[in-house]
Scaffold this active site. Structure first.
Site, mmCIF file in Angstrom:
data_model
loop_
_atom_site.group_PDB
_atom_site.id
_atom_site.type_symbol
_atom_site.label_atom_id
_atom_site.label_comp_id
_atom_site.label_asym_id
_atom_site.label_seq_id
_atom_site.Cartn_x
_atom_site.Cartn_y
_atom_site.Cartn_z
ATOM 1 N N LYS A 70 -16.154 20.654 55.827
ATOM 2 C CA LYS A 70 -17.005 19.686 55.147
ATOM 3 C C LYS A 70 -16.607 19.738 53.666
ATOM 4 O O LYS A 70 -16.435 20.819 53.107
ATOM 5 C CB LYS A 70 -18.466 20.124 55.320
ATOM 6 C CG LYS A 70 -19.440 19.288 54.566
ATOM 7 C CD LYS A 70 -20.025 18.232 55.463
ATOM 8 C CE LYS A 70 -20.918 17.292 54.665
ATOM 9 N NZ LYS A 70 -20.987 15.980 55.288
ATOM 10 N N HIS B 63 -7.768 21.841 41.904
ATOM 11 C CA HIS B 63 -8.101 23.066 42.647
ATOM 12 C C HIS B 63 -7.521 24.318 42.010
ATOM 13 O O HIS B 63 -7.443 25.368 42.641
ATOM 14 C CB HIS B 63 -7.660 22.985 44.115
ATOM 15 C CG HIS B 63 -8.141 21.767 44.815
ATOM 16 N ND1 HIS B 63 -9.464 21.434 44.915
ATOM 17 C CD2 HIS B 63 -7.462 20.770 45.441
ATOM 18 C CE1 HIS B 63 -9.592 20.300 45.575
ATOM 19 N NE2 HIS B 63 -8.393 19.859 45.896
ATOM 20 N N ASN C 214 -8.632 36.682 48.842
ATOM 21 C CA ASN C 214 -7.354 37.028 48.223
ATOM 22 C C ASN C 214 -7.169 38.534 48.273
ATOM 23 O O ASN C 214 -8.047 39.283 47.833
ATOM 24 C CB ASN C 214 -7.305 36.531 46.778
ATOM 25 C CG ASN C 214 -7.207 35.020 46.731
ATOM 26 O OD1 ASN C 214 -6.381 34.425 47.418
ATOM 27 N ND2 ASN C 214 -8.059 34.392 45.961
ATOM 28 N N ARG D 10 -5.277 40.668 46.702
ATOM 29 C CA ARG D 10 -4.464 41.099 45.555
ATOM 30 C C ARG D 10 -5.315 41.070 44.298
ATOM 31 O O ARG D 10 -6.430 40.579 44.302
ATOM 32 C CB ARG D 10 -3.287 40.132 45.381
ATOM 33 C CG ARG D 10 -3.799 38.704 45.242
ATOM 34 C CD ARG D 10 -2.769 37.720 44.816
ATOM 35 N NE ARG D 10 -3.221 36.361 45.012
ATOM 36 C CZ ARG D 10 -3.992 35.673 44.187
ATOM 37 N NH1 ARG D 10 -4.427 36.238 43.075
ATOM 38 N NH2 ARG D 10 -4.357 34.436 44.452
#
Ligand code: ADP
Length: 445
Positions: free
Chosen positions: A201, A235, A289, A291
């Site tokens: 969504k 983004h 993530n 890292r």
């Protein structure tokens, strides 16, 4: 402890890691492309090895050359930084197979979280809430239509192997779905060599809020609070804050508990970040993530922790030595990512830096590999400096940030400092009143 650490990266993050190593008394090896022979991360390292020509695939992504550099110099650990090979499970495996420690999580966890569909499935099984969407990969347009109909438009088609905001396409309605599906797939294939996509969504007013985690090899997991990374263009994050202007200490504690409980069950180790979208009082996991992140300094400033030092310690087999109750949050921190780009058109502006003056004073930190006379090559990410400020509260942090931006001089190339100056002066930013869509509109207006 390690005898020597090879840093498989460049720019500010290579320097950042070197600084932690030096304070721990560990010698460092820099690797570099021919384009970076004069770079600051090479100049400040104890040893350096040229690993190939400018293109990243021939140098900073050249696994054989990096492993050879480790072997020639006798490095017993490799820190990958962020980007490049940092989330490449195959690389982590090869490093370990050569008897060298990879400073990061296990290859299995890197692989799991690198596949966003697998990551979401893992988090769902741990009881972490997700953004509504497809149950796994979406193989064809017909399935995409069925999913979109179920969750409602607008929807976002996302690459399972995605990163850096690529391979993501919005479909506002049924007419746009086929196009979004095919473009996302094609982009995913060309960028990541994997055309697997899924659907979520598309949230229209979320904030991006992420939790910083650290785990040792003995099952201790702590969090260092959240970062608000909602200010993004395409983004990609531009400015980050810790803590978030939008969430309370109680919410921080609850989200931190969800994250640490989950990673404890997974047996995760080293640092990691769980990323969430936050809208209408609800958190929904989007990705993890595995890292160190670009924006880690804001967390360091409010927690008084050196996350790179912690990464090295736990990778060397040390126990954390403290628990959640000993982690305190103090004041507010903001980071600006300064890039070598035109502040209006965002066209990259590589070239020679003729003069460089970094701001200073109380609560100001600069992480940058720039110096007067250095050349910013066109081959790599355009981020050239991170300006981080820390103050007792958000209001004072904003005033300090404005003051530091005014002092900051990078001459010879255009940078995004003027854009950050405009953001800092904006009343909505000052009020903390923004979502992930705010900056696109700000830049366009
Ligand atoms: P990447 O790995 O490429 O960074 P993410 O899944 O972390 O991809 O998403 C990057 C950014 O895209 C998020 O921070 C957010 O701004 C936006 N985004 C991702 N998923 C959604 C969604 N379902 N709805 C709205 N925006 C989204």
């Amino acid at each position: 402890m390690f005898q020597k650490i090879l840093i498989a990266n460049r720019g500010e993050i290579a320097l950042r890691i070197q600084r932690a190593c030096r304070e721990l008394g560990i010698p460092t090896v820099a690797v570099h492309s021919t384009a970076d022979a004069e770079a600051m991360h090479v100049r400040l390292a104890d040893e350096s090895v040229c690993i190939g020509p400018p293109a990243a695939r021939d140098s900073y992504l050249n696994v054989a050359a990096i492993l050879s550099a480790a072997s020639i110099t006798g490095a017993d650990a490799i820190h990958p930084g962020y980007g490049f090979l940092s989330e490449n499970a195959g690389f982590a495996e090869m490093v370990e197979a050569h008897g060298v420690t990879f400073i990061g999580p296990s290859p299995a966890h890197i692989r799991m979280m690198g596949d966003k569909i697998a990551a979401k499935a893992a988090m769902a099984s741990l009881g972490v809430p997700l953004v509504p969407g497809s149950d796994g990969a979406v193989p064809d347009v017909e399935t995409a239509r069925a999913v979109a109909k179920r969750i409602g438009y607008p929807v976002l088609v996302k690459a399972s192997a995605g990163g850096g905001g690529r391979g993501m396409k919005v479909a506002g309605n049924a007419d746009g779905l086929e196009d979004a599906f095919r473009t996302a797939r094609a982009e995913a294939l060309s960028a990541f060599g994997n055309d697997s996509v899924y659907i979520e969504k598309y949230l229209d007013h979320p904030r991006h809020i992420e939790m910083q985690i650290l785990a040792d090899s003995f099952g201790s997991v702590v969090h260092f609070g959240e970062r608000d990374c909602s200010l993004q263009r395409r983004h990609q994050k531009l400015l980050e804050e810790a803590g978030s202007p939008a969430i309370s200490a109680t919410q921080r504690e609850a989200l931190g508990k969800t994250a640490t409980d989950g990673l404890k069950q997974l047996g995760y180790r080293n640092v990691g970040t769980l990323e969430f979208l936050y809208q209408d009082g609800q958190f929904a996991f989007i990705e993890m993530n595995t890292r160190l992140q670009v924006e880690h300094p804001v967390t360091e400033m409010i927690c008084g922790v050196d996350l790179v030092r912690e990464q090295i310690r736990v990778a060397a087999g040390a126990a954390l030595g403290y628990d959640q109750s000993e982690i305190a949050f103090s004041g507010h921190a903001i980071e600006c990512r300064v890039t070598a780009e035109d502040p209006e058109t965002f066209m990259p502006t590589p070239g020679r830096v003729t003069a460089f003056h970094a701001p200073g004073g109380l609560g100001v930190r600069i992480d940058s590999a720039l110096y007067a006379g250095c050349f910013v090559p066109p081959y790599y990410d355009s981020m050239v400096a991170k300006l981080i400020v820390h103050a007792p509260n958000r209001f004072e942090a904003i005033n300090r940030l404005r003051r530091a931006l005014d002092e900051f001089a990078i001459v010879g190339i255009k940078t995004t400092i003027p854009l950050h100056q405009r953001i800092v002066d904006d009343p909505e930013f000052q009020a903390g009143d923004y979502t992930i869509h705010w900056l696109e509109r700000f830049v366009a207006g």
